[in-house]
Design a protein around this motif. Structure first.
Motif, PDB file in Angstrom:
ATOM      1  N   GLN A  18      -0.658   5.452 -13.287  1.00 57.54           N
ATOM      2  CA  GLN A  18      -1.498   5.922 -12.189  1.00 57.54           C
ATOM      3  C   GLN A  18      -2.656   4.963 -11.937  1.00 57.54           C
ATOM      4  O   GLN A  18      -3.011   4.688 -10.789  1.00 57.54           O
ATOM      5  CB  GLN A  18      -2.030   7.321 -12.492  1.00 57.54           C
ATOM      6  N   SER A  19      -3.232   4.439 -13.004  1.00 60.73           N
ATOM      7  CA  SER A  19      -4.353   3.504 -12.866  1.00 60.73           C
ATOM      8  C   SER A  19      -3.917   2.193 -12.210  1.00 60.73           C
ATOM      9  O   SER A  19      -4.594   1.684 -11.316  1.00 60.73           O
ATOM     10  CB  SER A  19      -4.969   3.208 -14.231  1.00 60.73           C
ATOM     11  N   VAL A  20      -2.792   1.665 -12.659  1.00 57.64           N
ATOM     12  CA  VAL A  20      -2.298   0.419 -12.080  1.00 57.64           C
ATOM     13  C   VAL A  20      -1.951   0.613 -10.601  1.00 57.64           C
ATOM     14  O   VAL A  20      -2.298  -0.225  -9.752  1.00 57.64           O
ATOM     15  CB  VAL A  20      -1.068  -0.107 -12.866  1.00 57.64           C
ATOM     16  N   CYS A  21      -1.306   1.715 -10.283  1.00 54.27           N
ATOM     17  CA  CYS A  21      -0.971   1.996  -8.885  1.00 54.27           C
ATOM     18  C   CYS A  21      -2.231   2.153  -8.041  1.00 54.27           C
ATOM     19  O   CYS A  21      -2.287   1.693  -6.895  1.00 54.27           O
ATOM     20  CB  CYS A  21      -0.114   3.250  -8.777  1.00 54.27           C
ATOM     21  N   GLY A  22      -3.248   2.783  -8.591  1.00 56.23           N
ATOM     22  CA  GLY A  22      -4.510   2.937  -7.876  1.00 56.23           C
ATOM     23  C   GLY A  22      -5.184   1.611  -7.606  1.00 56.23           C
ATOM     24  O   GLY A  22      -5.704   1.365  -6.513  1.00 56.23           O
ATOM     25  N   VAL A  42       0.832  -1.206   0.000  1.00 53.89           N
ATOM     26  CA  VAL A  42       0.000   0.000   0.000  1.00 53.89           C
ATOM     27  C   VAL A  42       0.869   1.259   0.000  1.00 53.89           C
ATOM     28  O   VAL A  42       0.623   2.205  -0.760  1.00 53.89           O
ATOM     29  CB  VAL A  42      -0.970  -0.013   1.206  1.00 53.89           C
ATOM     30  N   VAL A  43       1.893   1.276   0.841  1.00 52.66           N
ATOM     31  CA  VAL A  43       2.746   2.460   0.934  1.00 52.66           C
ATOM     32  C   VAL A  43       3.526   2.685  -0.359  1.00 52.66           C
ATOM     33  O   VAL A  43       3.588   3.811  -0.878  1.00 52.66           O
ATOM     34  CB  VAL A  43       3.706   2.348   2.138  1.00 52.66           C
ATOM     35  N   ILE A  44       4.099   1.633  -0.907  1.00 55.36           N
ATOM     36  CA  ILE A  44       4.900   1.774  -2.131  1.00 55.36           C
ATOM     37  C   ILE A  44       4.025   2.175  -3.313  1.00 55.36           C
ATOM     38  O   ILE A  44       4.361   3.104  -4.064  1.00 55.36           O
ATOM     39  CB  ILE A  44       5.674   0.474  -2.428  1.00 55.36           C
ATOM     40  N   SER A  45       2.893   1.508  -3.492  1.00 55.62           N
ATOM     41  CA  SER A  45       2.034   1.836  -4.626  1.00 55.62           C
ATOM     42  C   SER A  45       1.422   3.229  -4.466  1.00 55.62           C
ATOM     43  O   SER A  45       1.258   3.964  -5.452  1.00 55.62           O
ATOM     44  CB  SER A  45       0.935   0.792  -4.814  1.00 55.62           C
ATOM     45  N   GLY A  46       1.090   3.608  -3.241  1.00 54.35           N
ATOM     46  CA  GLY A  46       0.578   4.962  -3.007  1.00 54.35           C
ATOM     47  C   GLY A  46       1.618   6.026  -3.297  1.00 54.35           C
ATOM     48  O   GLY A  46       1.313   7.076  -3.874  1.00 54.35           O
ATOM     49  N   THR A  47       2.851   5.756  -2.909  1.00 57.40           N
ATOM     50  CA  THR A  47       3.938   6.702  -3.163  1.00 57.40           C
ATOM     51  C   THR A  47       4.221   6.829  -4.655  1.00 57.40           C
ATOM     52  O   THR A  47       4.394   7.945  -5.170  1.00 57.40           O
ATOM     53  CB  THR A  47       5.215   6.267  -2.416  1.00 57.40           C
ATOM     54  N   VAL A  48       4.260   5.709  -5.349  1.00 57.41           N
ATOM     55  CA  VAL A  48       4.492   5.744  -6.801  1.00 57.41           C
ATOM     56  C   VAL A  48       3.352   6.485  -7.490  1.00 57.41           C
ATOM     57  O   VAL A  48       3.578   7.287  -8.407  1.00 57.41           O
ATOM     58  CB  VAL A  48       4.654   4.312  -7.363  1.00 57.41           C
ATOM     59  N   ASN A  49       2.128   6.253  -7.048  1.00 58.23           N
ATOM     60  CA  ASN A  49       0.987   6.951  -7.622  1.00 58.23           C
ATOM     61  C   ASN A  49       1.076   8.454  -7.367  1.00 58.23           C
ATOM     62  O   ASN A  49       0.799   9.271  -8.255  1.00 58.23           O
ATOM     63  CB  ASN A  49      -0.308   6.394  -7.032  1.00 58.23           C
ATOM     64  N   PHE A  50       1.478   8.836  -6.167  1.00 55.36           N
ATOM     65  CA  PHE A  50       1.635  10.253  -5.815  1.00 55.36           C
ATOM     66  C   PHE A  50       2.685  10.915  -6.699  1.00 55.36           C
ATOM     67  O   PHE A  50       2.470  11.992  -7.255  1.00 55.36           O
ATOM     68  CB  PHE A  50       2.015  10.353  -4.339  1.00 55.36           C
ATOM     69  N   THR A  77      -3.133  -0.231  -4.943  1.00 51.01           N
ATOM     70  CA  THR A  77      -3.377   0.366  -3.634  1.00 51.01           C
ATOM     71  C   THR A  77      -4.749  -0.057  -3.103  1.00 51.01           C
ATOM     72  O   THR A  77      -4.880  -0.429  -1.933  1.00 51.01           O
ATOM     73  CB  THR A  77      -3.299   1.903  -3.705  1.00 51.01           C
ATOM     74  N   ALA A  78      -5.752  -0.026  -3.946  1.00 45.03           N
ATOM     75  CA  ALA A  78      -7.096  -0.433  -3.535  1.00 45.03           C
ATOM     76  C   ALA A  78      -7.135  -1.911  -3.147  1.00 45.03           C
ATOM     77  O   ALA A  78      -7.788  -2.283  -2.162  1.00 45.03           O
ATOM     78  CB  ALA A  78      -8.096  -0.157  -4.653  1.00 45.03           C
ATOM     79  N   ALA A  79      -6.431  -2.747  -3.891  1.00 45.40           N
ATOM     80  CA  ALA A  79      -6.389  -4.175  -3.560  1.00 45.40           C
ATOM     81  C   ALA A  79      -5.683  -4.407  -2.224  1.00 45.40           C
ATOM     82  O   ALA A  79      -6.126  -5.226  -1.408  1.00 45.40           O
ATOM     83  CB  ALA A  79      -5.674  -4.953  -4.670  1.00 45.40           C
ATOM     84  N   GLY A  80      -4.600  -3.689  -1.990  1.00 50.79           N
ATOM     85  CA  GLY A  80      -3.894  -3.817  -0.714  1.00 50.79           C
ATOM     86  C   GLY A  80      -4.742  -3.366   0.456  1.00 50.79           C
ATOM     87  O   GLY A  80      -4.785  -4.015   1.512  1.00 50.79           O
ATOM     88  N   LEU A  81      -5.438  -2.259   0.296  1.00 50.38           N
ATOM     89  CA  LEU A  81      -6.322  -1.773   1.361  1.00 50.38           C
ATOM     90  C   LEU A  81      -7.480  -2.734   1.596  1.00 50.38           C
ATOM     91  O   LEU A  81      -7.887  -2.959   2.740  1.00 50.38           O
ATOM     92  CB  LEU A  81      -6.843  -0.378   1.016  1.00 50.38           C
ATOM     93  N   THR A  82      -8.003  -3.317   0.533  1.00 49.16           N
ATOM     94  CA  THR A  82      -9.063  -4.313   0.678  1.00 49.16           C
ATOM     95  C   THR A  82      -8.559  -5.520   1.457  1.00 49.16           C
ATOM     96  O   THR A  82      -9.254  -6.045   2.337  1.00 49.16           O
ATOM     97  CB  THR A  82      -9.582  -4.755  -0.706  1.00 49.16           C
ATOM     98  N   GLY A  83      -7.346  -5.951   1.156  1.00 48.85           N
ATOM     99  CA  GLY A  83      -6.751  -7.067   1.905  1.00 48.85           C
ATOM    100  C   GLY A  83      -6.579  -6.744   3.379  1.00 48.85           C
ATOM    101  O   GLY A  83      -6.837  -7.586   4.248  1.00 48.85           O
ATOM    102  N   LEU A  84      -6.161  -5.523   3.683  1.00 49.84           N
ATOM    103  CA  LEU A  84      -6.004  -5.112   5.082  1.00 49.84           C
ATOM    104  C   LEU A  84      -7.349  -5.088   5.804  1.00 49.84           C
ATOM    105  O   LEU A  84      -7.461  -5.537   6.950  1.00 49.84           O
ATOM    106  CB  LEU A  84      -5.336  -3.739   5.157  1.00 49.84           C
TER     107      LEU A  84
END
Length: 70
Positions: free
Chosen positions: A47-51, A27-35, A54-61
């Motif tokens: 940006q779409s892939v990173c989003g 989540v942190v790495i993909s969010g940072t790359v997206n930022f 990130t959404a998949a990682g947050l869903t897993g959490l």
């Protein structure tokens, strides 16, 4: 707290939850790359892939948290 106290309370301090660490790292790495891609003018597909990642990682959490509460 001693090791025996940690075992009695049910909160082991010497055990690392690897899937949790990996999900947070993802989540942190993909969010940072997206930022960075957003401000650097990166392509839309990055940006779409990173989003999505990130959404998949947050869903897993969230799913881990919900399952742990039961």
């Amino acid at each position: 707290m001693t090791k025996s106290t940690a075992q009695q309370t049910g909160h082991p301090t010497d055990r690392v939850d690897l899937p949790l660490v990996l999900l947070w790292s993802l989540v942190v790495i993909s969010g940072t790359v997206n930022f960075v891609a957003s401000f650097d003018g990166g392509s839309l597909w990055v940006q779409s892939v990173c989003g999505v990642v990130t959404a998949a990682g947050l869903t897993g959490l969230v799913l881990r948290r919900v399952r742990r509460r039961r």
